[in-house]
Design a protein around this motif. Structure first.
Motif, mmCIF file in Angstrom:
data_model
loop_
_atom_site.group_PDB
_atom_site.id
_atom_site.type_symbol
_atom_site.label_atom_id
_atom_site.label_comp_id
_atom_site.label_asym_id
_atom_site.label_seq_id
_atom_site.Cartn_x
_atom_site.Cartn_y
_atom_site.Cartn_z
ATOM 1 N N ARG A 1 46.603 33.066 -14.670
ATOM 2 C CA ARG A 1 45.282 33.367 -14.126
ATOM 3 C C ARG A 1 44.751 34.718 -14.586
ATOM 4 N N PRO A 2 43.608 34.723 -15.283
ATOM 5 C CA PRO A 2 43.019 36.002 -15.710
ATOM 6 C C PRO A 2 42.772 36.906 -14.510
ATOM 7 N N GLY A 3 43.015 38.198 -14.684
ATOM 8 C CA GLY A 3 42.760 39.149 -13.598
ATOM 9 C C GLY A 3 43.856 39.176 -12.548
ATOM 10 N N THR A 4 44.933 38.415 -12.762
ATOM 11 C CA THR A 4 46.078 38.498 -11.843
ATOM 12 C C THR A 4 47.327 38.834 -12.640
ATOM 13 N N VAL A 5 48.347 39.310 -11.915
ATOM 14 C CA VAL A 5 49.624 39.621 -12.586
ATOM 15 C C VAL A 5 50.674 38.580 -12.236
ATOM 16 N N GLY A 6 50.215 37.452 -11.674
ATOM 17 C CA GLY A 6 51.104 36.318 -11.471
ATOM 18 C C GLY A 6 51.900 36.373 -10.179
ATOM 19 N N LEU A 7 53.064 35.736 -10.223
ATOM 20 C CA LEU A 7 53.875 35.496 -9.025
ATOM 21 C C LEU A 7 55.088 36.418 -9.018
ATOM 22 N N PRO A 8 55.624 36.731 -7.824
ATOM 23 C CA PRO A 8 56.853 37.532 -7.804
ATOM 24 C C PRO A 8 57.940 36.847 -8.630
ATOM 25 N N LEU A 9 58.683 37.624 -9.396
ATOM 26 C CA LEU A 9 59.766 37.051 -10.200
ATOM 27 C C LEU A 9 60.892 36.571 -9.271
ATOM 28 N N PRO A 10 61.700 35.613 -9.701
ATOM 29 C CA PRO A 10 62.809 35.156 -8.868
ATOM 30 C C PRO A 10 63.674 36.338 -8.433
ATOM 31 N N GLY A 11 63.988 36.391 -7.148
ATOM 32 C CA GLY A 11 64.843 37.461 -6.621
ATOM 33 C C GLY A 11 64.088 38.720 -6.236
#
Ligand code: MCA
Ligand code: AMP
Length: 507
Positions: free
Chosen positions: A319-329
């Motif tokens: 998604r443009p303008g986002t840094v995505g989802l928390p990495l596993p862990g």
């Protein structure tokens, strides 16, 4: 827990010919060469009396030897401490005093100037390393054995110290353990699907988390190879791209590539992944890149203190303008900046991080370390929200920080240097939009009645005080700075006044 090097080495390809890196000059280093050279560096360090936990500071140009020294530090249990070559002697003197390394490695060209600083800081050994394989370090290492038993390290043993500036006062050395680095690099290797067939285009500096850990550790964990360029040079990058499968960069890299007519869909059709980080990638650039190349940049978010925290997905929507989802862990939460209360989903607050990636504290600064944690979470100083689908968006900063071309600049440090100039009464430093660097540094100063001062004088005064990238590119004179009732400079007003100063092509 094992030494990070041992964990990386277990993934190295077995064949004697497997390539680790090829430089812009066509010099190749194999994985067998990595085993041998890192052993030689570890032996050299031991012969100098460098013991586990001792710091090895390096301020030199990017080179494969510097990477082998990094691995030699890991293998012998020493702490690798890379420093930006742009730092001036004044800045360097502080780092050497604070970190008190056993060995300091500098560029041959700066040895004469910096040796006295090292001596004053009590550094035992000073050696040199040029970008081209020259220097006393490389001369000495060849005499050492290519056999070395990598030392066992304790769970929290520190592998590296990276200095980060702060909103107030002195730079802080972030201590990263073998476990911190290992957990993050194996997570990223899996998340971004790195494999032994990958060829990474590496044009980042190697004195920061991005180029050193995110790029190099992940690559080694996968047994992949890289094209190792000295700097980000558009011509060289365009020449190398056809041989690469992955590229990592700061947004400025992608902005510069988009501005070059040779950079088109065909050139990058075979690339499986472009990663961006270290600074915000605007949604406009993200979309322009997609329209121009058909490639969707994967943006991720990290910090020196935490390595990488979030990433857009490899498969699924980036998604443009986002840094995505928390990495596993990794646990990411949004808290009220003042109270630390966790906020309901969708609200803007300070981003806080917990996980095996989070550093062990600041070197010799237990109080500062304690002040940046609450309830077991590290307080990032970035403002953001988590949307209904779990994507994290960074919307601002609670810390007074400028990010220019991926380098962090703390206004307080630049203001202190400006205020030292006798003709300046007071100053305020702000970051405003810059078409190439994302943000550019602007100084707004009030001159003393008594003294005459102009932009050239100020720039000359700063030359030896601050690294070039921290120096204001534009300086404006005002009769007084706008202040609120508490006497605090209203930087938002200054940012509005000067928001367009870098919009003309000459800057
Ligand atoms: C160089 N200059 C800069 C910068 N870089 N000024 C402001 N900001 C900069 N980033 C100075 C030069 O000294 C030069 O000064 C003038 O600006 C013009 O240089 P130019 O040739 O345009 O720049 P360049 O040499 O091409 O470098 C720009 C760059 C470089 C390629 C964007 O700065 C770079 O490689 N940035 C990457 C930084 C990075 O790796 N950050 C990761 C941090 P003069 O004209 O006086 O000679 S790790 C991190 O942030 C976290 C953990 C994360 O999430 O990754
Ligand atoms: P550093 O202290 O050099 O490690 O820089 C870390 C800071 O860079 C973070 O606290 C963020 O402010 C910023 N940063 C890193 N990645 C991103 C990103 N993808 N988008 C916005 N800011 C970022």
């Amino acid at each position: 827990m094992a030494n990070l090097y041992s964990r990386l080495e277990s993934g190295f390809p077995q064949g004697a010919a497997a390539i680790f890196a090829t430089t812009g000059d066509g010099v190749a280093l194999t994985y067998q060469g990595v085993r041998d050279q890192s052993a030689r560096y570890a032996n050299l360090l031991q012969s100098l009396g460098v013991e586990p936990g001792d710091r090895v500071a390096v301020q030199a140009s990017k080179s494969l030897d510097m990477l082998m020294l990094y691995l030699g530090c890991l293998r012998s249990g020493a702490i690798f401490l890379p420093l930006n070559p742009a730092y001036t002697a004044g800045e360097l003197g502080y780092f050497l005093k604070d970190a008190n390394p056993r060995l300091f490695v500098c560029a041959p060209s700066s040895e004469q100037d910096v040796r006295p600083l090292a001596v004053a800081a009590g550094v035992e050994h000073v050696m040199t390393l040029g970008g081209n394989g020259a220097g006393t370090l490389v001369d000495s290492v060849s005499a050492h054995s290519a056999e070395f038993d990598t030392v066992h390290v304790e769970n929290d043993a520190i592998a590296a110290i990276l200095y980060t500036s702060g909103t107030t006062g002195r730079s802080k050395g972030a201590m990263l353990s073998h476990d911190n680095l290992a957990s993050n690099c194996f997570t990223l290797k899996n998340y971004w699907r790195f494999n032994a067939d990958d060829v990474l285009l590496h044009a980042l500096p190697i004195f920061h988390t991005h180029g050193l850990f995110v790029a190099t550790n992940v690559l080694m964990a996968a047994g992949a190879q890289m094209i190792f360029l000295q700097t980000f040079d558009v011509d060289q990058v365009i020449t190398a791209l056809p041989r690469a499968t992955v590229m990592m960069g700061v947004p400025t890299f992608y902005i510069r590539l988009l501005n070059d007519s040779r950079f088109d869909r065909d050139l990058v059709a075979h690339i499986r992944l472009f990663v961006s980080g270290s600074a915000p990638l605007s949604a406009d650039i993200h979309r322009a890149f997609r329209e121009h190349t058909g490639q969707v940049i994967l943006e991720r978010y990290g910090m020196t203190e935490t390595n990488m925290n979030t990433s857009n997905p490899y498969e699924g929507e980036r998604r443009p303008g986002t840094v995505g989802l928390p990495l596993p862990g990794v646990s990411v939460r949004i808290a009220d900046p003042e109270s630390g209360t966790v906020l309901p989903q969708g609200e803007v607050g300070v981003i806080e991080i917990q996980g095996p990636n989070v550093f062990k504290g600041y070197w010799n600064m237990p109080e500062k370390t304690a002040a940046e944690f609450r309830n077991g979470y590290f307080i990032s100083g970035d403002l953001g929200l988590i949307d209904a689908d779990g994507y994290v968006a960074i919307v601002g900063r609670a810390k007074d920080l400028i990010i220019s071309g991926g380098y962090n600049i703390y206004p307080a440090e630049v203001e202190a240097a400006l205020d030292e100039i006798p003709q300046i009464r007071e100053s305020a430093v702000i970051g405003v939009s810059h078409p190439d660097m994302g943000e550019g540094v602007v100084g707004v100063v009030v001159a003393n009645q008594a003294g005459f001062v102009d932009e050239a004088v100020i720039k000359a005064e700063l030359q030896d005080q601050l690294a070039r990238f921290k120096q204001p590119r534009r300086i404006f004179f005002v009769d007084e700075l706008p202040k609120n009732a508490m006497g605090k400079v209203q930087k938002n007003l200054l940012r509005e006044t000067y928001e367009n100063v870098f919009q003309s092509p000459s800057h």
